[in-house]
Scaffold this active site. Sequence first.
Site, PDB file in Angstrom:
ATOM      1  N   TYR A 122       0.532  -0.832   0.025  1.00 35.03           N
ATOM      2  CA  TYR A 122      -0.179  -0.041   0.315  1.00 35.03           C
ATOM      3  C   TYR A 122       0.832   1.644  -0.505  1.00 35.03           C
ATOM      4  CZ  TYR A 122      -3.727   3.392   2.265  1.00 35.03           C
ATOM      5  OH  TYR A 122      -4.251   3.997   2.685  1.00 35.03           O
ATOM      6  N   PRO A 127       8.091  11.106   1.249  1.00 34.92           N
ATOM      7  CA  PRO A 127       9.332  11.431   1.692  1.00 34.92           C
ATOM      8  C   PRO A 127       8.923  13.200   2.394  1.00 34.92           C
ATOM      9  CG  PRO A 127      10.148  11.025  -0.416  1.00 34.92           C
ATOM     10  CD  PRO A 127       8.184  10.306   0.410  1.00 34.92           C
ATOM     11  N   GLY A 130       3.463  12.844   5.621  1.00 35.54           N
ATOM     12  CA  GLY A 130       3.202  11.389   6.037  1.00 35.54           C
ATOM     13  C   GLY A 130       1.376  11.668   6.699  1.00 35.54           C
ATOM     14  N   ASN A 238      -9.550   2.765   7.868  1.00 33.95           N
ATOM     15  CA  ASN A 238     -10.195   2.162   9.026  1.00 33.95           C
ATOM     16  C   ASN A 238      -9.754   1.144   9.659  1.00 33.95           C
ATOM     17  OD1 ASN A 238     -11.774   4.399   9.804  1.00 33.95           O
ATOM     18  ND2 ASN A 238     -13.195   4.465   8.699  1.00 33.95           N
ATOM     19  N   GLY A 240      -7.351  -0.986   8.844  1.00 32.93           N
ATOM     20  CA  GLY A 240      -6.323  -1.336   8.821  1.00 32.93           C
ATOM     21  C   GLY A 240      -5.173  -0.805  10.335  1.00 32.93           C
ATOM     22  N   ARG A 241      -6.369  -0.107  11.104  1.00 30.55           N
ATOM     23  CA  ARG A 241      -5.641   0.333  11.970  1.00 30.55           C
ATOM     24  C   ARG A 241      -6.788  -0.329  13.470  1.00 30.55           C
ATOM     25  NH1 ARG A 241      -7.962   6.799  10.322  1.00 30.55           N
ATOM     26  NH2 ARG A 241      -5.925   7.170   9.886  1.00 30.55           N
ATOM     27  N   GLN A 335       9.684  -5.879  32.238  1.00 28.76           N
ATOM     28  CA  GLN A 335      11.097  -4.774  33.572  1.00 28.76           C
ATOM     29  C   GLN A 335      10.916  -5.702  34.015  1.00 28.76           C
ATOM     30  OE1 GLN A 335      11.969  -1.865  34.335  1.00 28.76           O
ATOM     31  NE2 GLN A 335      12.680  -2.216  35.929  1.00 28.76           N
ATOM     32  N   GLU A 362      -0.245   4.291  10.268  1.00 31.29           N
ATOM     33  CA  GLU A 362      -1.665   4.294   9.698  1.00 31.29           C
ATOM     34  C   GLU A 362      -2.352   5.155  10.420  1.00 31.29           C
ATOM     35  OE1 GLU A 362      -3.108   0.881   8.407  1.00 31.29           O
ATOM     36  OE2 GLU A 362      -1.752  -0.100   8.383  1.00 31.29           O
ATOM     37  N   GLU A 366      -0.851  10.398  17.657  1.00 31.27           N
ATOM     38  CA  GLU A 366      -1.764  12.578  17.270  1.00 31.27           C
ATOM     39  C   GLU A 366      -3.005  12.462  16.697  1.00 31.27           C
ATOM     40  OE1 GLU A 366       2.115  11.663  17.165  1.00 31.27           O
ATOM     41  OE2 GLU A 366       1.943  11.419  18.668  1.00 31.27           O
TER      42      GLU A 366
HETATM   43  C1  LIG Z   1       8.714   1.036   9.664  1.00 34.52           C
HETATM   44  C2  LIG Z   1       7.224   1.379   9.141  1.00 34.52           C
HETATM   45  C3  LIG Z   1       6.036   1.065   7.665  1.00 34.52           C
HETATM   46  C4  LIG Z   1       5.432   1.509   6.870  1.00 34.52           C
HETATM   47  N1  LIG Z   1       4.478   1.456   6.396  1.00 34.52           N
HETATM   48  C5  LIG Z   1       4.033   2.143   5.478  1.00 34.52           C
HETATM   49  C6  LIG Z   1       3.194   1.645   4.811  1.00 34.52           C
HETATM   50  O1  LIG Z   1       3.278   0.301   4.270  1.00 34.52           O
HETATM   51  N2  LIG Z   1       2.445   2.332   3.602  1.00 34.52           N
HETATM   52  C7  LIG Z   1       2.192   3.662   3.383  1.00 34.52           C
HETATM   53  O2  LIG Z   1       1.697   4.617   2.453  1.00 34.52           O
HETATM   54  N3  LIG Z   1       2.925   4.527   4.963  1.00 34.52           N
HETATM   55  C8  LIG Z   1       3.682   3.606   5.193  1.00 34.52           C
HETATM   56  N4  LIG Z   1       4.257   3.846   6.944  1.00 34.52           N
HETATM   57  C9  LIG Z   1       4.558   5.549   6.776  1.00 34.52           C
HETATM   58  C10 LIG Z   1       3.650   5.859   8.114  1.00 34.52           C
HETATM   59  O3  LIG Z   1       2.082   6.210   7.591  1.00 34.52           O
HETATM   60  C11 LIG Z   1       4.070   8.006   8.832  1.00 34.52           C
HETATM   61  O4  LIG Z   1       5.142   7.411   8.866  1.00 34.52           O
HETATM   62  C12 LIG Z   1       2.999   8.613   9.148  1.00 34.52           C
HETATM   63  O5  LIG Z   1       1.974   8.281   8.780  1.00 34.52           O
HETATM   64  C13 LIG Z   1       3.588   9.591   9.807  1.00 34.52           C
HETATM   65  O6  LIG Z   1       4.492  10.405   8.489  1.00 34.52           O
HETATM   66  P1  LIG Z   1       5.626  10.928   9.058  1.00 34.52           P
HETATM   67  O7  LIG Z   1       6.532   9.867   9.060  1.00 34.52           O
HETATM   68  O8  LIG Z   1       5.411  11.663   7.372  1.00 34.52           O
HETATM   69  O9  LIG Z   1       5.827  11.609  10.385  1.00 34.52           O
HETATM   70  P2  LIG Z   1       4.639  13.296  10.174  1.00 34.52           P
HETATM   71  O10 LIG Z   1       3.834  13.241   9.579  1.00 34.52           O
HETATM   72  O11 LIG Z   1       6.063  14.120   9.155  1.00 34.52           O
HETATM   73  O12 LIG Z   1       4.652  13.416  11.829  1.00 34.52           O
HETATM   74  C14 LIG Z   1       5.740  13.694  12.525  1.00 34.52           C
HETATM   75  C15 LIG Z   1       5.155  13.964  13.929  1.00 34.52           C
HETATM   76  O13 LIG Z   1       4.213  15.397  14.135  1.00 34.52           O
HETATM   77  C16 LIG Z   1       2.690  14.802  14.219  1.00 34.52           C
HETATM   78  N5  LIG Z   1       1.831  15.909  13.530  1.00 34.52           N
HETATM   79  C17 LIG Z   1       1.543  15.827  12.430  1.00 34.52           C
HETATM   80  N6  LIG Z   1       1.035  16.415  12.118  1.00 34.52           N
HETATM   81  C18 LIG Z   1      -0.098  16.584  13.292  1.00 34.52           C
HETATM   82  C19 LIG Z   1      -0.926  17.091  13.436  1.00 34.52           C
HETATM   83  N7  LIG Z   1      -1.693  17.825  12.791  1.00 34.52           N
HETATM   84  N8  LIG Z   1      -1.041  17.590  14.602  1.00 34.52           N
HETATM   85  C20 LIG Z   1      -0.460  17.083  15.709  1.00 34.52           C
HETATM   86  N9  LIG Z   1       1.052  16.315  15.230  1.00 34.52           N
HETATM   87  C21 LIG Z   1       0.575  16.216  14.657  1.00 34.52           C
HETATM   88  C22 LIG Z   1       2.861  13.195  14.116  1.00 34.52           C
HETATM   89  O14 LIG Z   1       2.159  12.874  15.243  1.00 34.52           O
HETATM   90  C23 LIG Z   1       4.927  12.932  14.087  1.00 34.52           C
HETATM   91  O15 LIG Z   1       4.162  12.638  16.083  1.00 34.52           O
HETATM   92  C24 LIG Z   1       5.906   3.458   7.140  1.00 34.52           C
HETATM   93  C25 LIG Z   1       6.120   3.653   7.853  1.00 34.52           C
HETATM   94  C26 LIG Z   1       6.906   3.034   8.866  1.00 34.52           C
HETATM   95  C27 LIG Z   1       7.894   3.835   9.938  1.00 34.52           C
END
Ligand SMILES: Cc1cc2nc3c(=O)[nH]c(=O)nc-3n(C[C@H](O)[C@H](O)[C@H](O)COP(=O)(O)OP(=O)(O)OC[C@H]3O[C@@H](n4cnc5c(N)ncnc54)[C@H](O)[C@@H]3O)c2cc1C
Length: 379
Positions: A122, A127, A130, A238, A240-241, A335, A362, A366
Amino acid sequence: MDFALSEESQAIFDMARDVGLSEIAPHARDWEAAGTIPKELWPKLATLGFGGLYVSEDQGGSGLSRLDATLVFEALSMACPSVAAFLSIHNMCAKMIDGFGSDDLKDRVLPRALTCETFFSYCLTEPGSGSDAAALKTKAVKTNTDYRLTGTKAFISGGGYSDAYIVMARTGEAGPRGVSALIVEDGAEGLSFGGLEDKMGWRSQPTRQVQFDDCATPLHNLLGEEGRGFSYAMAGLNGGRLNIAACSLGAAQQALDQTVAYVRERRAFGQALSDFQNTQFRLAEMEIELQSARIFLRQAAWKLDQSTPDATKFCAMAKKLVTEAGSRVVDGCLQLHGGYGYLGDYGIEKLSRDLRVHQILEGTNEIMRLIVARQMLAA
Ligand SMILES: Cc1cc2nc3c(=O)[nH]c(=O)nc-3n(C[C@H](O)[C@H](O)[C@H](O)COP(=O)(O)OP(=O)(O)OC[C@H]3O[C@@H](n4cnc5c(N)ncnc54)[C@H](O)[C@@H]3O)c2cc1C
């Protein structure tokens, strides 16, 4: 109101628990060390119907309720949450195809997805986007014969491993309404992958960037309608979560079961650890936390099954609550194992690493709070 599992649901849980014990648990650490899961595992799970758990029966799927599907992921995670969560992503994709694909797409793609001959990933995250997923920039330009994709997806579970990808790409205006969902098959011209990501947990699943350089996918690989891809992607999330929450629950239950056995055996100051009241209280706290998380998760799954108006909110609440409870419980188990909990042989440190990411993906926890608050304030 009936809080007991039906006989059928219990049988589904038991079946998943058994296959996890025989086919996954003995290999989980080796697969983690290898950084990959043998592809032969998936068809074995597919014979039990795990390749399309909630794909409708008339399409050849198992047609399970969301609630029953969470039982599968809870049980498989007792063997390894990384493997179970990987299967959840494939199932999320299969359900998107079943739910939104044209008859032609379903006929072409679903049969091999259900047998796991085509294992799906998916691709939403990029970059530069997210949490703000609707800001995605990967473009898909329609020609007479195909869509040509250009852009990069980040953090893709199964990147460079899977046989096909559901890719959310921009075919129109900025924002969610300009996004379409397209299937891109492995081997497509212009498809390539980044290096293997070095991760804290979920190490048995290969994670890579997925890159599209004028990558061609046929017009008939459009999922549903143009411009609806973002809503399909969110609908998939939904369920997935719920599954990710179930993975935390099962893994934490496994850690707790192991810990109960451990504290009975391990002695300090002339008595078993289980004789200390501190140990007993900690065990009780963890049991209370997990049992309440389980009830809450199952209620959310029931709401999704019933399509209640607050289902999305409950799925978000369950994801936040259960993933945080699961990590707390595993940490408490670590622990109680003392130094041994920190060693690979006991399995607890792996669970601690694997579960941490459930609070991030997923939708971060936050973002789960954001979904809940929005619904509360809109009411
Ligand atoms: C091991 C792994 C596997 C994954 N697999 C997939 C996959 O198969 N397919 C896919 O599409 N994605 C995948 N992901 C991506 C994952 O869904 C994203 O990492 C996640 O959605 C967060 O996006 P970001 O890393 O860009 O963090 P960011 O969006 O940059 O967030 C950074 C921080 O800011 C906070 N933040 C951002 N916006 C807000 C807001 N409006 N209010 C408050 N806090 C906020 C976030 O909660 C977080 O703490 C994977 C990630 C990991 C680590």
